[in-house]
Motif scaffolding. Structure first.
Motif, PDB file in Angstrom:
ATOM      1  N   THR A   5       0.843  -1.192   0.000  1.00 48.19           N
ATOM      2  CA  THR A   5       0.000   0.000   0.000  1.00 48.19           C
ATOM      3  C   THR A   5       0.878   1.240   0.000  1.00 48.19           C
ATOM      4  N   ASP A   6       0.512   2.210  -0.849  1.00 45.31           N
ATOM      5  CA  ASP A   6       1.274   3.459  -0.830  1.00 45.31           C
ATOM      6  C   ASP A   6       0.602   4.450   0.117  1.00 45.31           C
ATOM      7  N   LYS A   7       1.180   5.636   0.237  1.00 50.79           N
ATOM      8  CA  LYS A   7       0.692   6.616   1.199  1.00 50.79           C
ATOM      9  C   LYS A   7      -0.680   7.172   0.842  1.00 50.79           C
ATOM     10  N   LYS A   8      -1.107   6.965  -0.420  1.00 56.99           N
ATOM     11  CA  LYS A   8      -2.424   7.424  -0.843  1.00 56.99           C
ATOM     12  C   LYS A   8      -3.485   6.340  -0.701  1.00 56.99           C
ATOM     13  N   GLY A   9      -3.068   5.158  -0.259  1.00 59.39           N
ATOM     14  CA  GLY A   9      -4.010   4.067  -0.073  1.00 59.39           C
ATOM     15  C   GLY A   9      -4.159   3.138  -1.253  1.00 59.39           C
ATOM     16  N   VAL A  10      -3.366   3.336  -2.322  1.00 59.62           N
ATOM     17  CA  VAL A  10      -3.409   2.440  -3.478  1.00 59.62           C
ATOM     18  C   VAL A  10      -2.773   1.107  -3.088  1.00 59.62           C
ATOM     19  N   VAL A  11      -3.468   0.011  -3.359  1.00 58.72           N
ATOM     20  CA  VAL A  11      -2.998  -1.324  -2.983  1.00 58.72           C
ATOM     21  C   VAL A  11      -2.611  -2.103  -4.232  1.00 58.72           C
ATOM     22  N   VAL A  12      -1.448  -2.736  -4.180  1.00 62.93           N
ATOM     23  CA  VAL A  12      -0.969  -3.584  -5.272  1.00 62.93           C
ATOM     24  C   VAL A  12      -0.466  -4.885  -4.673  1.00 62.93           C
ATOM     25  N   TYR A  13      -0.873  -5.994  -5.269  1.00 67.91           N
ATOM     26  CA  TYR A  13      -0.437  -7.312  -4.816  1.00 67.91           C
ATOM     27  C   TYR A  13       0.789  -7.698  -5.630  1.00 67.91           C
ATOM     28  N   ALA A  14       1.921  -7.902  -4.955  1.00 67.44           N
ATOM     29  CA  ALA A  14       3.177  -8.137  -5.678  1.00 67.44           C
ATOM     30  C   ALA A  14       4.173  -8.842  -4.769  1.00 67.44           C
ATOM     31  N   LYS A  15       5.276  -9.295  -5.366  1.00 70.62           N
ATOM     32  CA  LYS A  15       6.366  -9.879  -4.586  1.00 70.62           C
ATOM     33  C   LYS A  15       7.598  -8.991  -4.720  1.00 70.62           C
ATOM     34  N   ASP A  37      11.330  -8.423  -5.368  1.00 74.95           N
ATOM     35  CA  ASP A  37      12.450  -9.085  -6.034  1.00 74.95           C
ATOM     36  C   ASP A  37      13.792  -8.636  -5.460  1.00 74.95           C
ATOM     37  N   LYS A  38      13.906  -7.340  -5.184  1.00 73.93           N
ATOM     38  CA  LYS A  38      15.165  -6.799  -4.677  1.00 73.93           C
ATOM     39  C   LYS A  38      14.890  -5.473  -3.988  1.00 73.93           C
ATOM     40  N   ALA A  39      15.639  -5.209  -2.908  1.00 78.53           N
ATOM     41  CA  ALA A  39      15.518  -3.943  -2.186  1.00 78.53           C
ATOM     42  C   ALA A  39      16.873  -3.267  -2.144  1.00 78.53           C
ATOM     43  N   ASP A  40      16.989  -2.109  -2.786  1.00 77.82           N
ATOM     44  CA  ASP A  40      18.198  -1.308  -2.701  1.00 77.82           C
ATOM     45  C   ASP A  40      18.082  -0.372  -1.498  1.00 77.82           C
ATOM     46  N   ALA A  41      18.992   0.584  -1.401  1.00 72.14           N
ATOM     47  CA  ALA A  41      18.986   1.500  -0.255  1.00 72.14           C
ATOM     48  C   ALA A  41      17.659   2.235  -0.120  1.00 72.14           C
ATOM     49  N   ASN A  42      17.123   2.741  -1.227  1.00 68.92           N
ATOM     50  CA  ASN A  42      15.852   3.472  -1.154  1.00 68.92           C
ATOM     51  C   ASN A  42      14.903   3.120  -2.291  1.00 68.92           C
ATOM     52  N   MET A  43      15.156   2.012  -2.974  1.00 67.82           N
ATOM     53  CA  MET A  43      14.346   1.612  -4.127  1.00 67.82           C
ATOM     54  C   MET A  43      13.991   0.137  -4.023  1.00 67.82           C
ATOM     55  N   LEU A  44      12.722  -0.165  -4.346  1.00 63.00           N
ATOM     56  CA  LEU A  44      12.261  -1.548  -4.351  1.00 63.00           C
ATOM     57  C   LEU A  44      11.976  -1.993  -5.779  1.00 63.00           C
ATOM     58  N   HIS A  45      12.301  -3.242  -6.080  1.00 60.27           N
ATOM     59  CA  HIS A  45      12.011  -3.855  -7.374  1.00 60.27           C
ATOM     60  C   HIS A  45      10.996  -4.971  -7.121  1.00 60.27           C
ATOM     61  N   LEU A  46       9.829  -4.859  -7.736  1.00 60.63           N
ATOM     62  CA  LEU A  46       8.746  -5.800  -7.463  1.00 60.63           C
ATOM     63  C   LEU A  46       8.161  -6.354  -8.755  1.00 60.63           C
ATOM     64  N   THR A  47       7.420  -7.469  -8.607  1.00 57.37           N
ATOM     65  CA  THR A  47       6.676  -8.069  -9.711  1.00 57.37           C
ATOM     66  C   THR A  47       5.230  -8.245  -9.269  1.00 57.37           C
ATOM     67  N   THR A  48       4.290  -7.712 -10.026  1.00 56.76           N
ATOM     68  CA  THR A  48       2.880  -7.831  -9.660  1.00 56.76           C
ATOM     69  C   THR A  48       2.393  -9.253  -9.869  1.00 56.76           C
ATOM     70  N   GLU A  49       1.223  -9.521  -9.323  1.00 54.68           N
ATOM     71  CA  GLU A  49       0.645 -10.861  -9.438  1.00 54.68           C
ATOM     72  C   GLU A  49       0.358 -11.252 -10.880  1.00 54.68           C
ATOM     73  N   TRP A  50       0.333 -10.268 -11.788  1.00 51.45           N
ATOM     74  CA  TRP A  50       0.061 -10.562 -13.188  1.00 51.45           C
ATOM     75  C   TRP A  50       1.323 -10.499 -14.041  1.00 51.45           C
ATOM     76  N   GLY A  51       2.492 -10.435 -13.393  1.00 48.64           N
ATOM     77  CA  GLY A  51       3.745 -10.546 -14.112  1.00 48.64           C
ATOM     78  C   GLY A  51       4.388  -9.247 -14.540  1.00 48.64           C
ATOM     79  N   THR A  52       3.829  -8.113 -14.170  1.00 47.30           N
ATOM     80  CA  THR A  52       4.406  -6.824 -14.540  1.00 47.30           C
ATOM     81  C   THR A  52       5.458  -6.420 -13.507  1.00 47.30           C
ATOM     82  N   THR A  53       6.668  -6.118 -13.964  1.00 46.96           N
ATOM     83  CA  THR A  53       7.719  -5.673 -13.049  1.00 46.96           C
ATOM     84  C   THR A  53       7.710  -4.158 -12.932  1.00 46.96           C
TER      85      THR A  53
END
Length: 304
Positions: free
Chosen positions: A245-255, A257-273
């Motif tokens: 969930t982001d600060k505006k309340g938008v919810v995304v289901y994802a996993k 993949d990698k967490a940098d110092a201040n950046m996240l890399h994710l893949t949604t449940e439908w395969g979009t990175t």
């Protein structure tokens, strides 16, 4: 004797469109008979790739025809930045891909609609119509004009309109093949599918007296879609998928993949990175990230 330029261009265009049909038939797309309920009420786990695998020259304005990777950005998607962008910013998605039909902002590009569905996680509501047919005119003048239909569609679906009274659509080998893949045999046909194409509901044909029954079926399809998505998510849990969930309340289901110092890399449940800045997430998600980092830090040696 020289061949006229327009003849050469026409030949190349025809060859490109034939290539699109060949690619469409050879890609691993979902069979038209698959349904969200699956066998004995148990939904199958769909492939992460959906219909957003192709480029159509008449949709994109490009003559190239090649598969689109699951993480490819939709046309007009702005890059992520510290202030905006990424999955949680839809301000530029398909900005030039909508056209007002009656009171709904229908998306006319199948590619843009399916890509947006995969990014937002919303099911698709697909209206395949021919406004030159009496049933096609009837659904346009009754059901589509209803405020309840507009509200239901905009709140719950990504709306895709395929109008075969439009010459460009009717002449497109891509859309003819796509219509066949949807197993559309008449106009109008209304379909609700998950973002990867698994069918949830189908309504074929239309008469004015069908309006109330169609609205009832569409309301039911909202719940049916959510049940199918929830069943799918349960099967994705072992793979590390969770709700973000982001600060505006938008919810995304994802996993993650990698967490940098201040950046996240994710893949949604439908395969979009996608990537997003950590500080754009909710406080709860930021705390979860920190706890995961702490688990992975090597233990400090005992000073004593």
């Amino acid at each position: 004797m020289r061949t006229p330029c327009h003849a050469v261009l026409k030949t190349l265009q025809t060859a490109s469109l034939r290539g699109a049909v060949l690619l469409l038939s050879s890609c691993t797309l979902l069979p038209s008979h698959r349904h969200a309920d699956g066998d004995k009420g148990k939904p199958d786990l769909p492939a992460s790739r959906g219909w957003g695998l192709l480029t159509d020259p008449k949709v994109t304005g490009s003559a190239s025809i090649s598969p689109m990777a699951p993480g490819a950005a939709a046309s007009g998607m702005a890059p992520a930045s510290a202030e905006g962008g990424g999955l949680f910013d839809f301000s530029s998605v398909t900005a030039n891909s909508t056209q007002s039909t009656s009171r709904i902002q229908w998306i006319r590009s199948a590619m843009d609609a399916t890509e947006q569905a995969r990014r937002t996680g919303k099911p698709l509501l697909i209206l395949v119509n021919n406004r030159n047919s009496p049933p096609g005119q009837s659904i346009e003048s009754t059901l589509v004009l209803q405020p309840e239909f507009k509200k239901l569609t905009e709140e719950n679906y990504v709306p895709l309109y395929m109008d075969f009274s439009d010459k460009a659509t009717a002449d497109s080998d891509f859309y003819q093949a796509f219509k066949d893949r949807l197993n559309v045999r008449g106009y109008p046909t209304v379909l609700v599918t998950l973002p990867d194409g698994v069918e949830v509901m189908r309504l074929s044909g239309y008469k004015n007296e069908n309006e109330v029954a169609y609205m009832l079926k569409l309301r039911e399809s909202v719940a049916s879609s959510q049940r199918a998505i929830e069943a799918r998510r349960k099967r994705l849990l072992p793979g590390g998928y969770r709700a973000w969930t982001d600060k505006k309340g938008v919810v995304v289901y994802a996993k993650l993949d990698k967490a940098d110092a201040n950046m996240l890399h994710l893949t949604t449940e439908w395969g979009t990175t996608f990537t997003t800045f950590t500080n754009r997430l909710s406080a709860e998600d930021q705390a979860w990230i920190e706890s995961e980092r702490a688990k992975r830090q090597p233990a400090q040696p005992d000073a004593s």
